[in-house]
Design an enzyme around this catalytic site. Structure first.
Site, short mmCIF file in Angstrom:
data_model
loop_
_atom_site.label_atom_id
_atom_site.label_comp_id
_atom_site.label_asym_id
_atom_site.label_seq_id
_atom_site.Cartn_x
_atom_site.Cartn_y
_atom_site.Cartn_z
CG PHE A 235 -11.94 0.16 -8.01
CD1 PHE A 235 -10.74 -0.32 -8.53
CD2 PHE A 235 -13.05 -0.68 -8.04
CE1 PHE A 235 -10.66 -1.60 -9.08
CE2 PHE A 235 -12.98 -1.96 -8.59
CZ PHE A 235 -11.78 -2.41 -9.10
CD GLU A 236 -18.24 3.68 -10.76
OE1 GLU A 236 -18.03 4.18 -11.89
OE2 GLU A 236 -19.29 3.85 -10.12
CB VAL A 237 -14.38 -3.17 -12.70
CG1 VAL A 237 -14.44 -4.11 -13.91
CG2 VAL A 237 -12.93 -2.79 -12.43
#
Ligand code: GDP
Ligand code: MN
Length: 349
Positions: A235-237
């Site tokens: 998960f990366e934003v």
């Protein structure tokens, strides 16, 4: 009203109306997923979760990348699941193969040794190409040039809660650069020389380290050693311009030349995390504690019951990993002097 929409590949779809989307203030953002054709059905679950919880209100695009050609079935199914425009990119061999300076016999010997030590993915070539690609190249793919922000999604993840705000606008409006949901220490056997290689670089380039960086999150002895804490990169934003900055591009090149993606098994997660912690002011890194997230084997389930109720979270807080001893999120809150959410004490081990 429901709108019929024809995407660039000619597929027609009916979209739910977007929520409060001011088209004049549209963010240049996309989801991005690296995947094989065989990942289709486990990825479909991830897309469905992200769409149901978030993107059916916003219709952001989705970029799929692969070192092989995507199948017709992969494109058809993912296009039908995504409410935004879908794009399919091929990864060129020079970004998914051994660079010329790598001694492939030495690399093969390492894989054999790691296999005997039963290190996870220790004998895999493709996993190493994947880690190197996610470290140094995804943000430079031709299809990514249209965007300034991204959200990375992997197969078989879950989003547990409704996300009723525009995550990308949140990042932009609050001057955030990198967002994460889960953090833990890396297996030391996969990165024996990553820290000393990093130190060579920072010694040469002290100008890339802002004064209020987050070194104290990744090192417990003022930079002498790496404690292994990293943001889990499934998960990366984040902001693409960070990865495209001189600081990061030069850092990646330095690591790449040192060969640890192949002579060891450097993951993109510690590479991204070390860069974010060293090259960004600490307040630009954001912990998303309100989404609810799962990637095998760790759950992030919001500690605050009001958040869980308001956002219809589908997780058991008892399963939460965030506040357990092995998680690095507690350290993140401590070093940044942040107030922990209500209810966190009940979720410790
Ligand atoms: P893990 O989460 O570390 O166990 O690794 P994954 O198997 O989930 O791989 C990480 C990401 O890279 C996922 O999005 C995979 O779909 C993708 N991936 C892994 N290996 C390959 C590969 O050989 N080719 C392609 N195209 N994608 C891959
Ligand atoms: Mn994964």
């Amino acid at each position: 009203p429901q709108k019929i929409f024809t995407d660039p590949d000619g597929y027609q779809k009916i979209k739910a109306p977007a929520l409060n989307v001011d088209e004049g203030d549209r963010i240049k953002a996309t989801f991005v997923t690296l995947a094989r054709n065989s990942d289709l059905w486990s990825l479909a679950e991830s897309i469905r979760a992200v769409e149901d919880r978030f993107n059916n209100k916003f219709h952001y695009d989705w970029v799929f990348l692969n070192d092989d050609e995507f199948s017709e079935e992969f494109k058809r199914v993912t296009t039908s699941l995504c409410s935004g425009t879908t794009k399919y990119g091929f990864i060129e061999k020079d970004q998914w193969g051994f660079p010329s300076w790598i001694d492939t016999e030495k690399a093969a010997k390492v894989r054999q040794e790691m296999k005997e030590k039963k290190i996870i993915y220790g004998d895999s070539i493709s996993y190493r190409h994947m880690c190197r690609y996610e470290s140094g190249f995804f943000f430079r793919h031709k299809l990514m040039e249209d965007y300034e922000w991204y959200w990375r999604v992997e197969p078989s993840i879950k989003i547990y809660c409704d996300i009723n705000y525009d995550i990308f606008k949140f990042m932009r409006d609050n001057n955030k650069v990198y967002g994460f949901t889960i953090s833990l220490p890396e297996y030391k056997e996969t990165i024996p020389t990553l820290w000393e290689t990093t130190r060579e670089f920072t010694k040469e380039h002290p100008e890339y380290l802002p004064e209020n960086n987050m070194l104290d999150f990744i090192s417990d002895d003022n930079g002498n050693t790496y404690n292994g804490c990293h943001f889990w990169s499934n998960f990366e934003v984040g902001s693409l311009s960070f990865w495209r900055s001189d600081a990061y591009l030069k850092y990646f090149e330095h690591l790449d030349k040192a060969g640890g993606f192949f002579y060891e098994r450097w993951g993109d997660a510690p590479v991204h995390s070390i860069a974010a912690a060293l090259f960004l002011p600490r307040d630009k890194i954001h912990f998303f504690g309100d989404l609810g997230y799962y990637h095998v084997p760790f759950h992030n389930c919001p500690a605050d019951k009001d958040i869980r109720d308001q956002n219809r979270c589908l997780c058991n807080p008892k399963d939460d990993f965030t506040w357990k001893g092995y998680s690095c999120v507690g350290k993140y809150f401590s070093v940044n002097k942040l107030k922990r959410p209500s209810g966190w004490e009940d979720l410790t081990d």
